[in-house]
Write a protein that holds these residues in place. Structure first.
Motif, PDB file in Angstrom:
ATOM      1  N   GLU A   1       0.804  -1.256   0.042  1.00 56.02           N
ATOM      2  CA  GLU A   1      -0.090  -0.176  -0.051  1.00 56.02           C
ATOM      3  C   GLU A   1       0.875   1.152   0.023  1.00 56.02           C
ATOM      4  O   GLU A   1       0.343   2.306  -0.100  1.00 56.02           O
ATOM      5  CB  GLU A   1      -1.008   0.001   0.969  1.00 56.02           C
ATOM      6  N   GLY A   2       2.290   1.034  -0.020  1.00 58.46           N
ATOM      7  CA  GLY A   2       2.996   2.184  -0.039  1.00 58.46           C
ATOM      8  C   GLY A   2       4.205   1.893  -0.885  1.00 58.46           C
ATOM      9  O   GLY A   2       4.527   0.869  -1.351  1.00 58.46           O
ATOM     10  N   PHE A   3       5.461   2.657  -0.278  1.00 58.11           N
ATOM     11  CA  PHE A   3       6.723   2.641  -1.150  1.00 58.11           C
ATOM     12  C   PHE A   3       7.614   1.407  -0.429  1.00 58.11           C
ATOM     13  O   PHE A   3       7.748   1.669   0.892  1.00 58.11           O
ATOM     14  CB  PHE A   3       7.272   3.919  -1.008  1.00 58.11           C
ATOM     15  N   ILE A   4       8.062   0.411  -1.472  1.00 58.35           N
ATOM     16  CA  ILE A   4       8.843  -0.484  -0.743  1.00 58.35           C
ATOM     17  C   ILE A   4      10.308  -0.319  -1.027  1.00 58.35           C
ATOM     18  O   ILE A   4      10.578   0.033  -2.322  1.00 58.35           O
ATOM     19  CB  ILE A   4       8.504  -1.875  -1.126  1.00 58.35           C
ATOM     20  N   ASP A   5      11.050   0.360  -0.173  1.00 58.29           N
ATOM     21  CA  ASP A   5      12.359   0.794  -0.327  1.00 58.29           C
ATOM     22  C   ASP A   5      13.360  -0.467  -0.834  1.00 58.29           C
ATOM     23  O   ASP A   5      13.387  -1.489  -0.082  1.00 58.29           O
ATOM     24  CB  ASP A   5      13.086   1.462   0.998  1.00 58.29           C
ATOM     25  N   PRO A   6      13.900  -0.407  -1.912  1.00 61.57           N
ATOM     26  CA  PRO A   6      14.572  -1.316  -2.445  1.00 61.57           C
ATOM     27  C   PRO A   6      15.924  -1.586  -1.634  1.00 61.57           C
ATOM     28  O   PRO A   6      16.296  -2.713  -1.738  1.00 61.57           O
ATOM     29  CB  PRO A   6      14.935  -1.093  -3.951  1.00 61.57           C
ATOM     30  N   SER A   7      16.383  -0.558  -1.095  1.00 63.52           N
ATOM     31  CA  SER A   7      17.582  -0.872  -0.357  1.00 63.52           C
ATOM     32  C   SER A   7      17.235  -1.898   1.035  1.00 63.52           C
ATOM     33  O   SER A   7      18.209  -2.239   1.548  1.00 63.52           O
ATOM     34  CB  SER A   7      18.415   0.226  -0.120  1.00 63.52           C
TER      35      SER A   7
ATOM     36  N   ARG B   1       8.378   1.767   3.533  1.00 61.02           N
ATOM     37  CA  ARG B   1       8.861   3.172   4.203  1.00 61.02           C
ATOM     38  C   ARG B   1       7.680   3.976   4.541  1.00 61.02           C
ATOM     39  O   ARG B   1       6.905   4.363   3.954  1.00 61.02           O
ATOM     40  CB  ARG B   1       9.596   4.105   3.290  1.00 61.02           C
ATOM     41  N   THR B   2       7.718   4.275   5.950  1.00 57.74           N
ATOM     42  CA  THR B   2       6.534   5.028   6.422  1.00 57.74           C
ATOM     43  C   THR B   2       7.122   6.265   7.118  1.00 57.74           C
ATOM     44  O   THR B   2       8.125   6.206   7.648  1.00 57.74           O
ATOM     45  CB  THR B   2       5.695   4.304   7.403  1.00 57.74           C
ATOM     46  N   ILE B   3       6.246   7.262   7.155  1.00 60.06           N
ATOM     47  CA  ILE B   3       6.732   8.725   7.843  1.00 60.06           C
ATOM     48  C   ILE B   3       5.891   9.003   8.948  1.00 60.06           C
ATOM     49  O   ILE B   3       4.614   8.510   8.751  1.00 60.06           O
ATOM     50  CB  ILE B   3       7.120   9.634   6.642  1.00 60.06           C
ATOM     51  N   PRO B   4       6.011   9.791   9.721  1.00 58.55           N
ATOM     52  CA  PRO B   4       5.420  10.137  10.904  1.00 58.55           C
ATOM     53  C   PRO B   4       4.095  11.339  10.594  1.00 58.55           C
ATOM     54  O   PRO B   4       4.446  11.863   9.518  1.00 58.55           O
ATOM     55  CB  PRO B   4       6.262  10.740  11.878  1.00 58.55           C
TER      56      PRO B   4
END
Length: 435
Positions: free
Chosen positions: A304-310, A315-318
């Motif tokens: 449902e959001g961005f998957i950080d390839p690294s 990646r979720t933000i507050p």
């Protein structure tokens, strides 16, 4: 009606699990850009009529009802307070909200210079002056221009003293252009060229905004340590979002210019511009367009959001909210949860095209990549009295072609999002990390 206005800033939004509708789960050169984004119409341009005017009661009720409509679930039964405090209501509706995105961005800058604000205010008031018909409008505009010219002449020493040392030369040049522009404006009014008033007003307010940005000396506060290594926009950036419109006889494609405000939402804006540089949104469809918001950012697949390839992790933000009068944002909690019912947000949901992050209703720190643009103005629900302020993180405004957001439909394609300026304000850019 008073019950509805007061309570609308305090109720909990209904729970939704469908990811597409997560939002309602509840150099030194003069920096005035000449490029104007465009929209290509298949038909000759026609003026868009405003929506019909509802009564105050009908409008407020429709806002509450919209919760059920946009979530796709039956509207909950609300228990309204029986004895609302009139003093609280008077605070909520004490004055008309600022709806112009440019003005909102100017007032959101971390500066305190009364002299430049006294130049800014009469120039902004020209918008109201032009609502009057005939010669009276130009008489009022002339008073506005004279007031702004007088304020600039008297306040110039204080304005100059407020410029950041590293930006002083640029600021002086802008003030010179502003002074000349005010003189030209006076001639426009004297020659009764009403059609030239609004473009000239916009030009001069761009100078004013650029002068105010030159008063900001560096980034004004420290981001909390737990978020310090995330992509952070320490300043402002401008992006152009080009959308290919399908099945619309009026519009073929449109470029929306958006200003991202990292002074008041560095984590949220930094996350977005980092994704833009990854081309995350390029080729993505508009996934929600219901007359209340336009939304996108849900990638294909189960995520449902961005998957950080690294890291191969989401990646979720507050949740990040800047309160008027505070020096830094609050993180990880809505203003409602903090009991700050009367607090004014620095970036309110007042403008058509307000841009914010979607998140899960009961997870304050669940935002990732899904973003939305508001298609309503807070005319009858001023800041902190509507259902969004203090609950969702605003991080920018569409400043050009915002009216065309209402023409977007589900399935329209974002061809590209490109950074026009301000990329150098991005700290910790994760898109540069290989893999």
């Amino acid at each position: 009606m008073a019950d509805l206005l007061t309570y609308s800033s305090k109720f909990n939004l209904p729970n939704i699990s469908t990811k597409q509708i997560r939002f309602f789960n509840h150099s030194k050169s003069i920096r005035v850009h000449q490029f104007v984004p465009h929209c290509t119409s298949r038909l000759p341009f026609q003026h868009k009529e405003k929506a019909s005017i509802f009564s105050l009661k009908e409008c407020a009720f429709s806002i509450a009802l919209a919760i059920g409509l946009v979530t796709g679930v039956p509207s909950p039964t609300y228990a309204f307070p029986t004895n609302p405090a009139l003093s609280e209501l008077s605070v909520l509706i004490s004055g008309p909200p600022i709806k112009d995105p440019g003005a909102l961005l100017r007032y959101a800058l971390p500066i305190n210079n009364k002299a430049i604000r006294e130049v800014q205010k009469p120039l902004e008031d020209i918008t109201e002056s032009l609502k009057v018909s005939g010669q009276k409008a130009l008489d009022s505009v002339e008073r506005n221009v004279r007031q702004a010219s007088r304020a600039l002449k008297q306040g110039r020493p204080l304005i100059l003293s407020g410029l950041a040392e590293s930006k002083r030369d640029n600021g002086k040049e802008l003030l010179d252009k502003l002074e000349v522009g005010l003189g030209d404006f006076q001639k426009v009014v004297e020659e009764k060229k009403r059609e030239a008033v609004a473009p000239k007003q916009k030009e001069l307010l761009q100078y004013v905004g650029a002068v105010e940005e030159d008063m900001v000396d560096g980034f004004p506060y420290e981001v909390p340590e737990e978020y310090r290594n995330m992509p952070l926009l320490k300043g402002r950036a401008t992006v152009d979002m080009k959308v290919k419109v399908k099945d619309n006889p009026n519009v073929d494609e449109c470029v929306f210019r958006i200003v991202l405000d990292g002074y008041n939402a560095p984590v949220t804006a930094g996350n977005f511009i980092d994704l833009v540089e990854r081309h995350f949104y390029d080729g993505m469809e508009i996934q929600r367009a219901d007359g209340f918001v336009v939304q996108t950012g849900d990638p294909k697949g189960p995520a449902e959001g961005f998957i950080d390839p690294s890291t191969e992790k989401p990646r979720t933000i507050p949740l990040e909210i800047m309160v008027e009068g505070d020096k830094a944002p609050v993180y990880g909690a809505s203003l409602e949860e903090l009991g700050l019912y009367k607090a004014q947000t620095k970036l309110p949901f007042n403008a058509f095209g307000t841009m914010a992050m979607a998140r899960e209703e009961f997870e304050d720190n669940s935002a990732s990549s899904q973003v939305f643009w508001l298609l309503k103005e807070s005319e009858l629900t001023p800041s902190n009295a509507n259902i969004l302020d203090g609950r969702y993180a605003v991080f920018g405004y569409v400043i050009q072609n915002e009216d065309y957001l209402a023409d977007l439909k589900v399935g329209d394609v974002i061809e590209s999002v490109q950074v026009v300026s301000g990329l150098d304000n991005l700290a910790n850019p994760s898109y540069k990390i290989a893999g």
